[in-house]
Scaffold this motif. Structure first.
Motif, PDB file in Angstrom:
ATOM      1  N   PRO A 155       0.524  -1.093  -0.246  1.00 19.20           N
ATOM      2  CA  PRO A 155      -0.026  -0.211   0.318  1.00 19.20           C
ATOM      3  C   PRO A 155       0.569   1.287  -0.352  1.00 19.20           C
ATOM      4  CG  PRO A 155      -0.984  -1.750   1.498  1.00 19.20           C
ATOM      5  CD  PRO A 155       0.662  -2.322   1.012  1.00 19.20           C
ATOM      6  N   PHE A 156       1.745   1.744   0.793  1.00 21.75           N
ATOM      7  CA  PHE A 156       2.561   2.442   1.322  1.00 21.75           C
ATOM      8  C   PHE A 156       3.778   2.588  -0.374  1.00 21.75           C
ATOM      9  CE2 PHE A 156       5.414  -0.315   2.760  1.00 21.75           C
ATOM     10  CZ  PHE A 156       6.875  -0.502   2.214  1.00 21.75           C
ATOM     11  N   ARG A 157       3.481   1.753  -1.364  1.00 25.93           N
ATOM     12  CA  ARG A 157       4.878   2.065  -2.877  1.00 25.93           C
ATOM     13  C   ARG A 157       3.617   1.976  -4.047  1.00 25.93           C
ATOM     14  NH1 ARG A 157       7.994  -3.232  -0.844  1.00 25.93           N
ATOM     15  NH2 ARG A 157       9.514  -1.904   0.406  1.00 25.93           N
ATOM     16  N   ILE A 158       2.662   1.761  -3.617  1.00 26.87           N
ATOM     17  CA  ILE A 158       2.060   1.908  -4.734  1.00 26.87           C
ATOM     18  C   ILE A 158       1.671   3.562  -5.578  1.00 26.87           C
ATOM     19  CG2 ILE A 158      -0.833   2.036  -4.172  1.00 26.87           C
ATOM     20  CD1 ILE A 158       0.263  -0.737  -6.514  1.00 26.87           C
ATOM     21  N   ARG A 159       1.375   4.108  -5.524  1.00 28.34           N
ATOM     22  CA  ARG A 159       1.101   5.425  -6.033  1.00 28.34           C
ATOM     23  C   ARG A 159       1.750   5.813  -7.021  1.00 28.34           C
ATOM     24  NH1 ARG A 159       3.279  10.735  -4.602  1.00 28.34           N
ATOM     25  NH2 ARG A 159       4.129  10.139  -2.003  1.00 28.34           N
ATOM     26  N   ALA A 160       3.789   5.396  -6.505  1.00 27.78           N
ATOM     27  CA  ALA A 160       4.634   5.485  -7.063  1.00 27.78           C
ATOM     28  C   ALA A 160       3.916   5.063  -9.096  1.00 27.78           C
ATOM     29  CB  ALA A 160       5.919   4.625  -7.111  1.00 27.78           C
ATOM     30  N   LEU A 161       3.835   4.427  -9.132  1.00 28.82           N
ATOM     31  CA  LEU A 161       3.692   3.408  -9.588  1.00 28.82           C
ATOM     32  C   LEU A 161       1.898   4.053 -10.656  1.00 28.82           C
ATOM     33  CD1 LEU A 161       3.211   0.725 -12.099  1.00 28.82           C
ATOM     34  CD2 LEU A 161       1.619  -0.373 -10.872  1.00 28.82           C
ATOM     35  N   ARG A 162       1.161   4.070 -10.281  1.00 23.99           N
ATOM     36  CA  ARG A 162      -0.358   5.012 -10.433  1.00 23.99           C
ATOM     37  C   ARG A 162       0.028   6.579 -10.928  1.00 23.99           C
ATOM     38  NH1 ARG A 162      -2.618   5.489  -5.393  1.00 23.99           N
ATOM     39  NH2 ARG A 162      -3.354   3.321  -5.934  1.00 23.99           N
ATOM     40  N   ASP A 163       1.389   7.453 -10.198  1.00 26.08           N
ATOM     41  CA  ASP A 163       1.376   7.891 -10.731  1.00 26.08           C
ATOM     42  C   ASP A 163       2.393   8.350 -11.478  1.00 26.08           C
ATOM     43  OD1 ASP A 163       0.716   9.429  -8.388  1.00 26.08           O
ATOM     44  OD2 ASP A 163       2.157  10.441  -7.420  1.00 26.08           O
ATOM     45  N   PHE A 164       3.526   7.173 -12.178  1.00 21.28           N
ATOM     46  CA  PHE A 164       3.597   6.920 -13.715  1.00 21.28           C
ATOM     47  C   PHE A 164       2.910   6.736 -14.491  1.00 21.28           C
ATOM     48  CE2 PHE A 164       5.849   5.021 -16.812  1.00 21.28           C
ATOM     49  CZ  PHE A 164       7.130   5.212 -17.045  1.00 21.28           C
ATOM     50  N   ILE A 165       2.240   6.195 -14.018  1.00 21.48           N
ATOM     51  CA  ILE A 165       1.624   5.625 -16.094  1.00 21.48           C
ATOM     52  C   ILE A 165       0.527   7.280 -15.745  1.00 21.48           C
ATOM     53  CG2 ILE A 165      -0.565   4.330 -16.023  1.00 21.48           C
ATOM     54  CD1 ILE A 165      -0.074   2.444 -14.669  1.00 21.48           C
ATOM     55  N   ALA A 166      -0.377   7.504 -14.459  1.00 17.04           N
ATOM     56  CA  ALA A 166      -0.458   9.228 -15.278  1.00 17.04           C
ATOM     57  C   ALA A 166       0.210  10.138 -16.451  1.00 17.04           C
ATOM     58  CB  ALA A 166      -0.886   9.795 -13.528  1.00 17.04           C
ATOM     59  N   TYR A 167       1.716  10.231 -15.177  1.00 17.24           N
ATOM     60  CA  TYR A 167       2.666  10.689 -16.216  1.00 17.24           C
ATOM     61  C   TYR A 167       2.724  10.595 -17.226  1.00 17.24           C
ATOM     62  CZ  TYR A 167       7.472  13.134 -16.882  1.00 17.24           C
ATOM     63  OH  TYR A 167       8.104  14.236 -17.655  1.00 17.24           O
ATOM     64  N   ALA A 168       2.747   9.038 -17.878  1.00 16.74           N
ATOM     65  CA  ALA A 168       3.571   8.647 -19.009  1.00 16.74           C
ATOM     66  C   ALA A 168       2.501   8.878 -20.644  1.00 16.74           C
ATOM     67  CB  ALA A 168       3.606   7.302 -18.822  1.00 16.74           C
ATOM     68  N   LYS A 169       1.350   8.946 -19.563  1.00 20.06           N
ATOM     69  CA  LYS A 169      -0.023   9.085 -20.308  1.00 20.06           C
ATOM     70  C   LYS A 169      -0.650  10.490 -20.635  1.00 20.06           C
ATOM     71  CE  LYS A 169      -4.262   7.022 -20.021  1.00 20.06           C
ATOM     72  NZ  LYS A 169      -5.610   7.053 -19.630  1.00 20.06           N
ATOM     73  N   SER A 170       0.665  11.268 -20.283  1.00 16.35           N
ATOM     74  CA  SER A 170       0.168  12.583 -21.004  1.00 16.35           C
ATOM     75  C   SER A 170       1.570  12.630 -22.186  1.00 16.35           C
ATOM     76  CB  SER A 170       0.434  13.682 -19.497  1.00 16.35           C
ATOM     77  OG  SER A 170       2.199  13.712 -19.187  1.00 16.35           O
ATOM     78  N   PHE A 171       1.682  12.168 -22.690  1.00 12.99           N
ATOM     79  CA  PHE A 171       2.865  12.613 -23.708  1.00 12.99           C
ATOM     80  C   PHE A 171       1.967  11.770 -24.781  1.00 12.99           C
ATOM     81  CE2 PHE A 171       5.170  13.713 -20.175  1.00 12.99           C
ATOM     82  CZ  PHE A 171       6.447  14.070 -20.668  1.00 12.99           C
ATOM     83  N   PRO A 172       2.240  12.654 -25.912  1.00 11.30           N
ATOM     84  CA  PRO A 172       1.934  11.887 -27.490  1.00 11.30           C
ATOM     85  C   PRO A 172       3.675  10.753 -27.884  1.00 11.30           C
ATOM     86  CG  PRO A 172       2.773  13.699 -27.747  1.00 11.30           C
ATOM     87  CD  PRO A 172       2.886  13.524 -26.044  1.00 11.30           C
ATOM     88  N   ASP A 173       3.287  10.130 -28.691  1.00 10.28           N
ATOM     89  CA  ASP A 173       4.110   9.449 -29.138  1.00 10.28           C
ATOM     90  C   ASP A 173       4.731   7.873 -28.279  1.00 10.28           C
ATOM     91  OD1 ASP A 173       3.328  10.679 -31.739  1.00 10.28           O
ATOM     92  OD2 ASP A 173       5.138  12.178 -31.312  1.00 10.28           O
ATOM     93  N   VAL A 174       3.874   7.659 -27.666  1.00  7.65           N
ATOM     94  CA  VAL A 174       4.086   6.475 -26.360  1.00  7.65           C
ATOM     95  C   VAL A 174       3.824   5.299 -27.272  1.00  7.65           C
ATOM     96  CG1 VAL A 174       4.467   5.561 -24.436  1.00  7.65           C
ATOM     97  CG2 VAL A 174       4.552   8.328 -24.432  1.00  7.65           C
ATOM     98  N   TRP A 175       4.671   4.994 -27.431  1.00  6.71           N
ATOM     99  CA  TRP A 175       4.112   3.067 -27.839  1.00  6.71           C
ATOM    100  C   TRP A 175       3.872   2.444 -26.629  1.00  6.71           C
ATOM    101  CZ3 TRP A 175       7.112  -0.726 -31.696  1.00  6.71           C
ATOM    102  CH2 TRP A 175       5.919  -1.962 -31.324  1.00  6.71           C
ATOM    103  N   TRP A 176       2.609   1.833 -26.406  1.00  9.02           N
ATOM    104  CA  TRP A 176       2.615   1.441 -24.926  1.00  9.02           C
ATOM    105  C   TRP A 176       2.331  -0.666 -25.392  1.00  9.02           C
ATOM    106  CZ3 TRP A 176       2.389   2.474 -20.188  1.00  9.02           C
ATOM    107  CH2 TRP A 176       2.101   4.260 -20.165  1.00  9.02           C
ATOM    108  N   ALA A 177       3.641  -1.184 -25.529  1.00  9.23           N
ATOM    109  CA  ALA A 177       3.974  -1.889 -26.596  1.00  9.23           C
ATOM    110  C   ALA A 177       3.896  -3.345 -25.301  1.00  9.23           C
ATOM    111  CB  ALA A 177       5.116  -2.321 -27.126  1.00  9.23           C
ATOM    112  N   THR A 178       3.343  -4.895 -26.398  1.00  6.87           N
ATOM    113  CA  THR A 178       3.829  -5.803 -25.728  1.00  6.87           C
ATOM    114  C   THR A 178       5.331  -6.071 -26.915  1.00  6.87           C
ATOM    115  OG1 THR A 178       2.789  -6.852 -27.613  1.00  6.87           O
ATOM    116  CG2 THR A 178       1.423  -5.770 -26.011  1.00  6.87           C
ATOM    117  N   ARG A 179       6.576  -7.134 -25.547  1.00  4.24           N
ATOM    118  CA  ARG A 179       7.532  -7.795 -25.738  1.00  4.24           C
ATOM    119  C   ARG A 179       6.689  -8.560 -27.870  1.00  4.24           C
ATOM    120  NH1 ARG A 179       7.883  -7.940 -20.759  1.00  4.24           N
ATOM    121  NH2 ARG A 179       9.984  -7.178 -20.610  1.00  4.24           N
TER     122      ARG A 179
END
Length: 301
Positions: free
Chosen positions: A261-285
């Motif tokens: 619980p005390f770490r999950i915000r790092a993931l949530r905040d990073f996803i929101a940050y990355a989603k704010s940019f264009p030209d990002v490919w949320w790719a599978t391997r």
């Protein structure tokens, strides 16, 4: 396993599909650990422990085993909520014992169409144990792939070794078994081809030990804001460089670490940050491997 040493300035610009600057993978590792191993010697459990005092392999290590199981029972579901609320995929890795013992977790990923990468048979049996036993390594890989197909319903396309501990024979065996990518190597920010004895190339899709929740939280001692800054700095620089030649970014995630619980915000905040940019490919391997096999001549011929 052989690959060419081609420094970044000697490469042609890598042009991702649709003009993307960066291919971004958030890797959720589905990992199962056996409670004990038939040995009276300390054995490497396939990942850091929360209590570092070692016990013989045949003695049950309750705090470490149940700390890891927290990720399966609780932490991974917290991570799933982050991905689903943000509408982004996660690229999952799965060892065979996880597929057999924790099917509810695996089924959740399958039902959402998320990628699953074969991740060895069990965390406590590293491929490096078979450095001088190629047939033993081949059997571990084949049994892992057999269970993967049984659980997932299709053949595996790629491989991540437990703790990245592969051998010089691993890539050759994987190519013989029909796989198309390996994600063990840490030496690049772009994909490249690995040559194998059978003539079938593998695409290296690098993992990372630096931008990894184990390293950031447990080895570097970052708090949630410090971890977010690490993720953000990695993204920002790769995104900048990707304007001229596309880059890969992976974050290695473990449900018993970042799923707290005390770490999950790092993931949530990073996803929101990355989603704010264009030209990002949320790719599978798998998508990256298929694209690169068709287009590598435009990068490293």
């Amino acid at each position: 396993m052989q690959y060419d040493f081609v420094p970044m300035p000697a490469r042609k610009p890598l042009k991702w599909p649709n003009g993307a600057r960066i291919a971004l993978m958030l890797t959720t590792n589905f990992e199962y650990w056996d409670r004990t191993k038939d040995t009276d010697k300390p054995f490497y459990p396939g990942g850091p422990s929360i209590i570092t005092d070692t016990l013989p392999g045949n003695v049950y290590d309750n705090p470490n085993w149940t700390w890891r199981e927290y990720g399966q029972r609780v932490g991974v579901w917290r991570m799933f909520e982050c991905f689903e609320q943000a509408g982004v995929p996660t690229s999952c890795t799965m060892n065979a014992k996880m597929g057999l013992e924790r099917q509810a977790v695996v089924r959740h990923a399958i039902d959402r169409g998320w990628e699953l990468v074969a991740h060895n048979y069990v965390q406590t049996d590293l491929l490096s144990n078979y450095q001088f036993d190629i047939e033993g390594e081949r059997q571990v890989i084949r049994e892992t792939l057999r269970v993967y197909e049984e659980v997932v319903g299709r053949k595996a396309r790629g491989w991540l070794s437990s703790s990245l501990r592969s051998t010089p024979n691993t890539a050759d065996i994987l190519a013989e078994e029909g796989l198309s990518f390996l994600t063990d190597l840490l030496n690049d920010d772009q994909p490249y081809l690995i040559r194998t004895e059978c003539g079938r190339p593998l695409v290296s899709i690098p993992y990372t030990s630096e931008v990894n929740d184990f390293t950031v939280f447990l080895r570097q001692g970052k708090d949630v804001d410090g971890a977010f800054r690490v993720f953000k700095e990695q993204f920002d620089e790769l995104y900048r460089e990707g304007a001229t030649s596309g880059r890969l970014m992976n974050i290695g995630l473990h449900p018993h670490v970042i799923g707290q619980p005390f770490r999950i915000r790092a993931l949530r905040d990073f996803i929101a940050y990355a989603k704010s940019f264009p030209d990002v490919w949320w790719a599978t391997r798998e998508e990256i491997a298929d694209w690169y096999l068709e287009n590598h001549a435009g990068h490293i011929g």
